[in-house]
Design a protein around this motif. Structure first.
Motif, short mmCIF file in Angstrom:
data_model
loop_
_atom_site.label_atom_id
_atom_site.label_comp_id
_atom_site.label_asym_id
_atom_site.label_seq_id
_atom_site.Cartn_x
_atom_site.Cartn_y
_atom_site.Cartn_z
N LEU A 31 -4.76 -9.21 15.92
CA LEU A 31 -3.82 -8.08 16.05
C LEU A 31 -2.39 -8.54 15.85
CD1 LEU A 31 -3.29 -5.13 16.67
CD2 LEU A 31 -3.41 -5.68 19.11
N ARG A 32 -2.04 -9.68 16.41
CA ARG A 32 -0.69 -10.22 16.22
C ARG A 32 -0.41 -10.46 14.74
NH1 ARG A 32 -1.24 -14.41 18.92
NH2 ARG A 32 -0.25 -13.80 20.91
N SER A 33 -1.31 -11.16 14.06
CA SER A 33 -1.12 -11.45 12.65
C SER A 33 -1.08 -10.18 11.80
CB SER A 33 -2.24 -12.39 12.16
OG SER A 33 -2.03 -12.77 10.83
N TRP A 34 -1.92 -9.22 12.15
CA TRP A 34 -1.96 -7.95 11.40
C TRP A 34 -0.62 -7.21 11.54
CZ3 TRP A 34 -1.91 -2.76 13.15
CH2 TRP A 34 -2.27 -1.82 12.19
N LEU A 35 -0.04 -7.24 12.74
CA LEU A 35 1.25 -6.60 12.95
C LEU A 35 2.36 -7.32 12.19
CD1 LEU A 35 0.98 -5.93 16.80
CD2 LEU A 35 1.08 -4.16 15.02
N HIS A 63 2.15 -9.27 9.58
CA HIS A 63 1.98 -9.23 8.12
C HIS A 63 1.83 -7.80 7.59
CE1 HIS A 63 1.79 -13.54 7.47
NE2 HIS A 63 0.92 -13.66 8.48
N HIS A 64 2.15 -6.84 8.45
CA HIS A 64 2.14 -5.42 8.05
C HIS A 64 0.79 -5.00 7.44
CE1 HIS A 64 6.45 -5.26 8.81
NE2 HIS A 64 6.57 -6.37 8.09
N GLY A 65 -0.30 -5.50 8.00
CA GLY A 65 -1.63 -5.07 7.58
C GLY A 65 -2.14 -5.69 6.29
N ARG A 66 -1.45 -6.71 5.75
CA ARG A 66 -1.93 -7.35 4.52
C ARG A 66 -3.08 -8.30 4.88
NH1 ARG A 66 3.73 -7.51 3.83
NH2 ARG A 66 3.78 -9.70 4.50
N ARG A 67 -4.30 -7.85 4.53
CA ARG A 67 -5.52 -8.54 4.99
C ARG A 67 -5.58 -9.98 4.50
NH1 ARG A 67 -10.64 -5.67 2.99
NH2 ARG A 67 -9.55 -3.92 3.98
N GLU A 68 -5.23 -10.21 3.23
CA GLU A 68 -5.32 -11.57 2.69
C GLU A 68 -4.37 -12.51 3.42
OE1 GLU A 68 -5.08 -8.86 0.97
OE2 GLU A 68 -7.03 -8.79 -0.04
N ASP A 69 -3.16 -12.04 3.75
CA ASP A 69 -2.20 -12.89 4.46
C ASP A 69 -2.69 -13.19 5.88
OD1 ASP A 69 -0.56 -12.84 2.25
OD2 ASP A 69 0.72 -11.22 3.00
N VAL A 70 -3.30 -12.19 6.51
CA VAL A 70 -3.84 -12.41 7.85
C VAL A 70 -4.96 -13.44 7.79
CG1 VAL A 70 -5.05 -11.33 9.79
CG2 VAL A 70 -3.24 -10.07 8.58
N ALA A 71 -5.86 -13.30 6.81
CA ALA A 71 -6.98 -14.24 6.67
C ALA A 71 -6.48 -15.66 6.43
CB ALA A 71 -7.89 -13.78 5.52
N ALA A 72 -5.42 -15.78 5.60
CA ALA A 72 -4.88 -17.12 5.30
C ALA A 72 -4.28 -17.75 6.55
CB ALA A 72 -3.83 -17.00 4.20
N GLU A 73 -3.58 -16.96 7.34
CA GLU A 73 -2.96 -17.51 8.56
C GLU A 73 -4.01 -17.92 9.58
OE1 GLU A 73 0.30 -16.33 12.01
OE2 GLU A 73 -0.40 -14.80 10.62
N LEU A 74 -5.08 -17.14 9.71
CA LEU A 74 -6.10 -17.42 10.72
C LEU A 74 -7.23 -18.32 10.21
CD1 LEU A 74 -6.44 -13.85 12.31
CD2 LEU A 74 -5.03 -15.76 13.08
N PHE A 75 -7.18 -18.65 8.92
CA PHE A 75 -8.22 -19.50 8.31
C PHE A 75 -9.60 -18.85 8.44
CE2 PHE A 75 -4.85 -22.40 9.72
CZ PHE A 75 -4.49 -22.97 8.50
N VAL A 76 -9.68 -17.57 8.15
CA VAL A 76 -10.96 -16.84 8.17
C VAL A 76 -11.09 -16.06 6.87
CG1 VAL A 76 -10.98 -16.64 10.69
CG2 VAL A 76 -9.95 -14.81 9.32
#
Length: 389
Positions: free
Chosen positions: A335-339, A341-354
């Motif tokens: 949720l923190r990463s999604w907020l 990165h403004h909901g950009r899924r690929e950026d969230v995945a890259a940050e969380l390594f998932v």
């Protein structure tokens, strides 16, 4: 080779007969006039000071000094401080104090003494020679002239030094009182009056700086203007508080460059409102921050009220409270990463390594928990603040 100390007048016997002394005393006013004229001509900084009433005061002081010298030459000085030469030495001491109060160094005064010795020797030796004084006495008379000038010079230097030390301590106390008034909420009239008493020019701004005690002298000395130092601040043990004038705009870079490790600089504020600068610097110091508080504004805002932040965090994350800790932690990170990165899924995945699909799965879980509130600006703001701390 050992350094020669000042020549002393003690131990000189009778060098001139009473008749010669009387003749020299009769000409003291003329000798004093010629001495003052020579000083005025040869020492530029005294050209204005020796005019008018001040010139008369100096002329009388010269006569007093010459009279004291003649008392010495007549053998009338002993160990008693009440002897005739004592007023001359005291006058020289007070003259040195006066020069310090007028903001002058001792350079001009010592030059005046040298000129005075030259003129006095020329005038008095002429009288001594006309009276038939023997050569050995004439040599002793010359030695006494310059020993006497040494004593007067030393007395003036001592007076100058004492005045600077006294006035310096007094002004330092006045500046410390001014800093206290600024920080303790004294009225504007009281603070302005304190600044006037301390002869402290009012700046446009003041910046509070907290520094380790060991660095205070260095930092204070490297900054322009008269920096105030607050003393006995129990809220910052082992630290010194400096109030730096006009360190705003382009000048702030110079202030920050002068600071060392462990220092923290508050924001510049109108000088009468420096308490606000100190409050921010203090909060930054208590949070373990250093350097420029302007670089820590977000953290300072977020930690301004720790209890309110804790309550906001608990309310914002309440939908996750009943989950297993491991699941709650993963969803919170997502949720923190999604907020951020403004909901950009690929950026969230890259940050969380998932994988992006994992992000989609977790966000579906979060939407089930929060419902439409994840699209509500007020909820998004609360979650952003809660997850930023």
């Amino acid at each position: 080779m050992a350094t020669r100390g000042p020549r002393r007048t003690a131990g000189h016997g009778v060098l001139l007969d009473p008749e010669v002394i009387a003749e020299m005393r009769a000409h003291l006013p003329d000798v004093a006039d010629r001495t003052v004229a020579a000083i005025t001509e040869e020492v530029p900084s005294y050209q204005d000071a020796l005019s008018g009433s001040m010139g008369e005061i100096i002329r009388n002081a010269v006569q007093l000094a010459l009279g004291g010298f003649l008392s010495l030459a007549g053998g009338r000085r002993g160990a008693d401080p009440g002897t005739p030469a004592a007023p001359s030495v005291e006058g020289a001491y007070q003259l040195g104090r006066g020069e310090a109060r007028n903001g002058r160094t001792t350079d001009a005064l010592l030059s005046a003494y040298r000129i005075g010795a030259r003129v006095a020797w020329r005038e008095m030796s002429a009288t001594a020679v006309r009276s038939g004084i023997p050569a050995d006495r004439l040599a002793g008379f010359a030695e006494l002239v310059f020993a006497y000038i040494d004593e007067l010079s030393a007395a003036s230097v001592a007076g100058h030094t004492d005045e600077l030390a006294t006035s310096g301590r007094v002004r330092e106390r006045l500046l410390e009182r001014l800093a206290k008034d600024l920080l303790d909420g004294a009225s504007t009239d009281e603070v302005v009056e304190a600044a006037a008493r301390a002869e402290w020019p009012e700046p446009k701004t003041l910046t509070a700086v907290i520094v380790p005690e060991a660095q205070a002298r260095r930092v204070r000395g490297s900054l322009p203007g008269v920096v105030l130092q607050a003393v006995d601040r129990s809220d910052i043990p082992d630290r010194a508080l400096l109030l730096v004038p006009d360190a705003h705009g382009r000048e702030r870079a110079g202030l920050l460059a002068a600071l060392g490790r462990g220092c923290i600089a508050g924001p510049p504020r109108p000088w009468l409102q420096v308490r606000a600068s100190y409050d921010r610097a203090l909060r930054a110091h208590e949070s373990g921050l250093t350097g420029d508080t302007e670089l820590h504004l977000t953290q300072l805002v977020l930690t301004a009220d720790p209890e309110a932040l804790a309550d906001l965090r608990a309310r914002a994350l309440a939908p996750l409270a009943d989950l297993r800790p491991a699941v709650a932690e993963k969803l919170t990170d997502t949720l923190r990463s999604w907020l951020f990165h403004h909901g950009r899924r690929e950026d969230v995945a890259a940050e969380l390594f998932v994988h992006p699909q994992t992000v989609r799965y977790r966000m579906n879980q979060l939407r089930d928990l929060y419902g439409d509130r994840l699209d509500d600006p007020e909820t998004v703001l609360e979650l952003t603040i809660a997850l930023s701390a």
